[in-house]
Motif scaffolding. Structure first.
Motif, PDB file in Angstrom:
ATOM      1  N   ASP A 193      57.136 183.016  34.420  1.00  0.00           N
ATOM      2  CA  ASP A 193      57.426 184.374  34.856  1.00  0.00           C
ATOM      3  C   ASP A 193      56.165 185.228  34.765  1.00  0.00           C
ATOM      4  OD1 ASP A 193      60.089 183.832  35.319  1.00  0.00           O
ATOM      5  OD2 ASP A 193      60.727 184.467  33.326  1.00  0.00           O
ATOM      6  N   ASN A 234      60.179 191.951  40.811  1.00  0.00           N
ATOM      7  CA  ASN A 234      60.845 191.441  39.606  1.00  0.00           C
ATOM      8  C   ASN A 234      61.567 192.515  38.795  1.00  0.00           C
ATOM      9  OD1 ASN A 234      59.958 188.914  40.313  1.00  0.00           O
ATOM     10  ND2 ASN A 234      58.234 188.894  38.893  1.00  0.00           N
ATOM     11  N   TRP A 265      64.825 192.952  37.607  1.00  0.00           N
ATOM     12  CA  TRP A 265      65.996 192.085  37.465  1.00  0.00           C
ATOM     13  C   TRP A 265      67.297 192.879  37.403  1.00  0.00           C
ATOM     14  CZ3 TRP A 265      65.621 187.055  38.476  1.00  0.00           C
ATOM     15  CH2 TRP A 265      64.345 186.496  38.459  1.00  0.00           C
ATOM     16  N   ASN A 266      67.202 194.200  37.437  1.00  0.00           N
ATOM     17  CA  ASN A 266      68.403 195.036  37.545  1.00  0.00           C
ATOM     18  C   ASN A 266      68.670 195.477  38.982  1.00  0.00           C
ATOM     19  OD1 ASN A 266      69.028 195.122  34.717  1.00  0.00           O
ATOM     20  ND2 ASN A 266      67.287 196.512  34.455  1.00  0.00           N
ATOM     21  N   PHE A 287      61.224 189.562  44.471  1.00  0.00           N
ATOM     22  CA  PHE A 287      60.969 188.749  43.279  1.00  0.00           C
ATOM     23  C   PHE A 287      59.870 187.727  43.571  1.00  0.00           C
ATOM     24  CE2 PHE A 287      65.312 190.226  43.089  1.00  0.00           C
ATOM     25  CZ  PHE A 287      65.457 190.631  41.775  1.00  0.00           C
ATOM     26  N   ARG A 336      68.117 181.775  39.697  1.00  0.00           N
ATOM     27  CA  ARG A 336      68.071 182.920  38.787  1.00  0.00           C
ATOM     28  C   ARG A 336      68.197 184.226  39.562  1.00  0.00           C
ATOM     29  NH1 ARG A 336      62.739 182.895  35.715  1.00  0.00           N
ATOM     30  NH2 ARG A 336      63.641 184.783  34.811  1.00  0.00           N
ATOM     31  N   VAL A 337      67.486 184.323  40.683  1.00  0.00           N
ATOM     32  CA  VAL A 337      67.539 185.540  41.499  1.00  0.00           C
ATOM     33  C   VAL A 337      68.956 185.757  42.033  1.00  0.00           C
ATOM     34  CG1 VAL A 337      66.746 186.574  43.657  1.00  0.00           C
ATOM     35  CG2 VAL A 337      65.092 185.481  42.113  1.00  0.00           C
ATOM     36  N   ALA A 343      71.240 186.919  39.214  1.00  0.00           N
ATOM     37  CA  ALA A 343      70.970 188.285  38.761  1.00  0.00           C
ATOM     38  C   ALA A 343      71.421 189.321  39.776  1.00  0.00           C
ATOM     39  CB  ALA A 343      69.479 188.454  38.473  1.00  0.00           C
ATOM     40  N   THR A 344      71.265 189.016  41.052  1.00  0.00           N
ATOM     41  CA  THR A 344      71.564 190.009  42.088  1.00  0.00           C
ATOM     42  C   THR A 344      72.972 189.890  42.646  1.00  0.00           C
ATOM     43  OG1 THR A 344      70.690 188.549  43.832  1.00  0.00           O
ATOM     44  CG2 THR A 344      69.138 190.098  42.789  1.00  0.00           C
TER      45      THR A 344
END
Length: 385
Positions: free
Chosen positions: A84, A114, A116-117, A157, A198-199, A202-203
């Motif tokens: 990361d 990036n 992540w929220n 990201f 992961r993306v 998170a989204t």
């Protein structure tokens, strides 16, 4: 395959003031290589590729995959990992300045990536994943493009992949902390698969769009074909991607042909450029398998951008794709309608026109027009640092 471009920038004699000499066609190069293959036979001591193991996620050292390095792939052990980013670097308009900053700050993220929220909007429902090239990193690959894409309303990201040291086959360039994307491309595709998941988690998005440079193109292509990525990608936008390999102004094709006759030239070169570099030459096992079933994956829209002055993906039209069933391909030569943009393999990522192509592909309703400005070799940024 951006690492060799640094050598070309330093020692090459091609001028951006005039169009390069007519390059051999892909068919001519293929015929030349095939002639060597017909002569080749088992030769003691010559490698033919090996299985490799590398990280499949950020900071991980686990996972495995076939490497398909090709005849002469003999240097280093397998390995490598992704990571990361940490913190942010400044926005840049010049490739030269961004590359230097990225070498000194290898883990920096390009601006406004990036978060992540970040949650995709109904207008822009897919996050955008930025994928750097060989010998580059997330920062210097996208220090120009990331902020405008994010500012256009996209969750954006990126990460660093293919981090391999000399013992792992990363080549001599990997001694520099900011040089990444040197490990086996199949391993990097596994790392991309983990990052995309992961993306999506998170989204909450069902798919991503990918913007990729150089090796990032075929690496993402391997991900969509062999690592389960096909149903998770809507748009694939690539710049100078080594989709069908590269001749490196004939050097790569010649080396491949010599290797086919049993002399391990490419294995020696691999000591310098790393596993990923040698995998991107025309006729490698990796390139052959990547394209064996056709160039595209059903359900994906491709925007493929090449530049006439590309000294790495050479001949430049090796980057272009042929649409297969269920896929759409828009092949774009950067100079069509804009001769003053003489971007090379590296500065294409710092070209306002290249950025406008990405924005149009991602949101044609809001960004229908393409820019046209002067963008030079080596420096980019309109010629200023």
């Amino acid at each position: 395959m951006t690492g060799v471009s640094l050598l070309a920038v330093g020692f090459g004699g091609t001028s951006a003031e005039a169009a390069p000499d007519a390059a051999p066609t892909e068919q001519q190069l293929g015929d030349y290589i095939a002639a060597g293959l017909k002569q080749a036979g088992p030769v003691a001591g010559v490698g033919t590729g090996s299985a490799c193991t590398s990280g499949s996620g950020a900071g991980s050292g686990n996972g495995s995959g076939d490497c398909f390095g090709g005849s002469g792939s003999s240097s280093g052990l397998s390995g490598g990992y992704s990571s990361d980013t940490q913190g942010y670097g400044p926005a840049m308009t010049s490739w030269t300045a961004a590359f230097g900053y990225g070498l000194a700050n290898p883990d920096a993220a390009p601006p406004e990536t990036n978060d992540w929220n970040c949650k995709p909007s109904a207008e822009h429902p897919r996050p955008v994943v930025l994928v750097h090239g060989t010998w580059m990193n997330a920062y210097n690959g996208f220090a120009f493009m990331s902020k405008p894409i994010t500012d256009a309303g996209f969750c954006t990201f990126t990460f660093n992949y293919g981090r391999s040291n000399i013992a792992q086959g990363g080549g001599l360039g990997s001694v520099l902390p900011g040089v990444m994307g040197t490990g086996y491309i199949q391993d990097s595709a596994k790392q991309l698969a983990t990052f995309v998941d992961r993306v999506l988690a998170a989204t909450g998005a069902p798919k991503v769009d990918i913007v990729a440079h150089s090796q990032g193109g075929p690496m993402a292509g391997w991900y969509t074909k062999f690592e389960g990525g096909g149903p998770k990608v809507q748009h694939m936008i690539t710049y100078g991607a080594t989709n069908h390999g590269t001749s490196l102004d004939g050097i790569g094709a010649l080396g491949r042909a010599v290797n086919n006759f049993g002399i391990d030239v490419l294995g020696f070169v691999e000591l310098f450029v790393g596993h990923a570099g040698i995998q991107q030459t025309i006729g490698s096992d990796f390139v052959n398998k990547l394209n064996a079933g056709g160039d595209t994956v059903p359900g994906i829209d491709y925007t493929v951008v090449g530049t006439r002055y590309d000294e790495v993906t050479n001949p430049y039209d090796l980057t272009f794709l042929k649409a297969g069933p269920g896929a759409h391909v828009d092949n774009i030569l950067l100079q069509d309608g804009c001769e003053q943009d003489v971007s090379d393999h590296l500065t294409i990522m710092y070209s306002p026109r290249a950025l406008s192509i990405a924005l149009r592909a991602l949101d044609p309703a809001k960004h229908p027009d393409l820019q046209c400005t002067f963008n030079p070799w080596v420096i980019g940024g309109g010629g200023s640092l």
